[in-house]
Write a protein that holds these residues in place. Structure first.
Motif, mmCIF file in Angstrom:
data_model
loop_
_atom_site.group_PDB
_atom_site.id
_atom_site.type_symbol
_atom_site.label_atom_id
_atom_site.label_comp_id
_atom_site.label_asym_id
_atom_site.label_seq_id
_atom_site.Cartn_x
_atom_site.Cartn_y
_atom_site.Cartn_z
ATOM 1 N N HIS A 58 22.595 -16.122 -4.283
ATOM 2 C CA HIS A 58 22.596 -16.328 -2.809
ATOM 3 C C HIS A 58 22.609 -18.188 -2.892
ATOM 4 O O HIS A 58 22.487 -18.635 -3.974
ATOM 5 C CB HIS A 58 20.870 -16.254 -2.729
ATOM 6 N N ALA B 47 23.129 -17.351 2.908
ATOM 7 C CA ALA B 47 23.901 -16.140 2.629
ATOM 8 C C ALA B 47 23.384 -15.417 1.143
ATOM 9 O O ALA B 47 23.081 -16.190 0.409
ATOM 10 C CB ALA B 47 25.453 -16.216 2.813
ATOM 11 N N ALA C 258 18.065 -10.338 1.119
ATOM 12 C CA ALA C 258 18.464 -10.792 2.303
ATOM 13 C C ALA C 258 17.539 -10.598 3.428
ATOM 14 O O ALA C 258 17.292 -11.433 4.446
ATOM 15 C CB ALA C 258 19.858 -9.934 2.808
ATOM 16 N N ALA D 141 18.602 -13.638 5.672
ATOM 17 C CA ALA D 141 19.982 -14.369 5.665
ATOM 18 C C ALA D 141 21.033 -13.018 5.878
ATOM 19 O O ALA D 141 20.449 -11.628 5.470
ATOM 20 C CB ALA D 141 20.051 -14.904 4.037
ATOM 21 N N ILE E 26 26.340 -10.118 2.440
ATOM 22 C CA ILE E 26 28.022 -10.125 2.207
ATOM 23 C C ILE E 26 28.245 -9.537 0.905
ATOM 24 O O ILE E 26 28.071 -9.593 -0.184
ATOM 25 C CB ILE E 26 28.645 -11.524 1.930
ATOM 26 N N ILE F 274 29.364 -16.481 10.186
ATOM 27 C CA ILE F 274 27.997 -16.420 9.885
ATOM 28 C C ILE F 274 27.171 -17.218 10.997
ATOM 29 O O ILE F 274 26.312 -16.712 11.587
ATOM 30 C CB ILE F 274 27.599 -17.086 8.560
#
Length: 318
Positions: free
Chosen positions: A114, A122, A151, A156, A159, A276
């Motif tokens: 992260h 992210a 996340a 966030a 991905i 994003i």
């Protein structure tokens, strides 16, 4: 005699001996066959300068490429059963695991990190193809779940970067169970109202492509990546027909609406950062006032009553 053997002879050998040249200074492109100097290839992010073929990249370089300033933090993943089926073919599964861990210095085929991409938070779950072909076992399923929980905790986007040959054979049915588990992890992120982005890299096949890899809100791919479930040769032998040119390549899937973008590796950070920002942009402050002539339902306090207008028609308050 000692003086000659210990001093004179080594001096002569040093003068006439050929210096050893490392055998990894040049690398051959799999696509065009050109030999590329290793420093030039590294500066070009392992993209062939002659034909723009995207070679496979180690997972640590992948993360440095994506995160701002190459700075990120990894998390410790939950421990999973080492050899639940006590599997053995030509070698024991535990031996293969030890060899893969010694080679890659990783616990399994997934890394969760992260940081920030384009200034926005992210969480990235990236596969390590060097670890047993990036195969998906119980540990990978645990890693995806841990990434989804992180996340949600950090609010966030998640991905996922698959690079895998599919489910791990040595874990049998347990590896196939990771397909619904990873799907649950994706739904956890989506239920929290967070974006889920998939960056498809070469290769993305098997049970990975049949589960979380094709569930992204936005599906991005590197040029030329192989994306599919079964291999092209297996499909041809099954249907007994010749497949189209470029079948299962990223450009073919883009043309047929299976993915959203094919992005050069050198532009990935900028593209993901922009994506994003667009997906995580907060709602505009204030009240939305429609244009004249629209039928949008506007709160009463934004309207002007009929009695206050000489023409007797409603209009948005200015």
């Amino acid at each position: 005699m000692n003086w000659i053997s210990n001093y004179v002879r080594p001096r002569f050998r040093a003068l006439v001996a050929k210096s050893e040249v490392p055998d990894n200074l040049w690398e051959k492109c799999d696509s065009c066959g050109q030999m590329i100097f290793h420093r030039e290839l590294a500066q070009n992010l392992r993209v062939c300068p002659h034909c723009s073929h995207h070679m496979r990249i180690p997972v640590n370089q992948r993360l440095e490429l994506l995160f701002d300033e190459g700075q990120y933090q990894t998390i410790e993943l939950p421990e999973a059963a080492q050899d639940p089926l006590r599997f053995r073919d030509r070698r024991r599964y535990t031996e293969r695991l030890r060899e893969a861990r010694a080679k890659t210095e990783a616990q399994d085929a997934i890394v969760v990190a992260h940081g920030t991409i384009g200034g926005g938070k992210a969480v990235v779950a990236a596969f390590n193809f060097a670890f047993m072909g990036g195969s998906m076992g119980v540990a990978v399923g645990e890693g995806l779940l841990a990434a989804a929980k992180l996340a949600c905790l950090q609010e966030a986007p998640l991905i996922a970067i698959p690079a895998s040959g599919g489910a791990r054979m040595q874990e049998g049915i347990l590896s196939l169970m990771q397909m619904p588990r990873t799907t649950i992890a994706v739904e956890m992120v989506k239920d929290a109202g967070l974006p889920y982005i998939v960056l498809l890299s070469d290769p993305t096949t098997g049970g990975v492509s049949a589960s979380f890899a094709m569930l992204g809100d936005i599906a991005v791919s590197e040029p030329g990546a192989v994306i599919g479930f079964a291999g092209a040769r297996v499909i041809e032998e099954t249907i007994r027909e010749k497949l189209p040119e470029g079948f299962q390549r990223a450009e073919y899937l883009l043309e047929h609406g299976m993915i959203d973008m094919v992005v050069d590796r050198r532009e990935l950070r900028e593209t993901l950062g922009r994506t994003i920002k667009l997906l995580c942009r907060p709602e505009p402050e204030g009240e939305i006032v429609p244009l004249p002539g629209t039928d949008l339902d506007v709160p009463e306090k934004t309207r002007v009553t009929e009695a206050s207008r000489p023409d007797g028609q409603d209009r948005p308050a200015e």
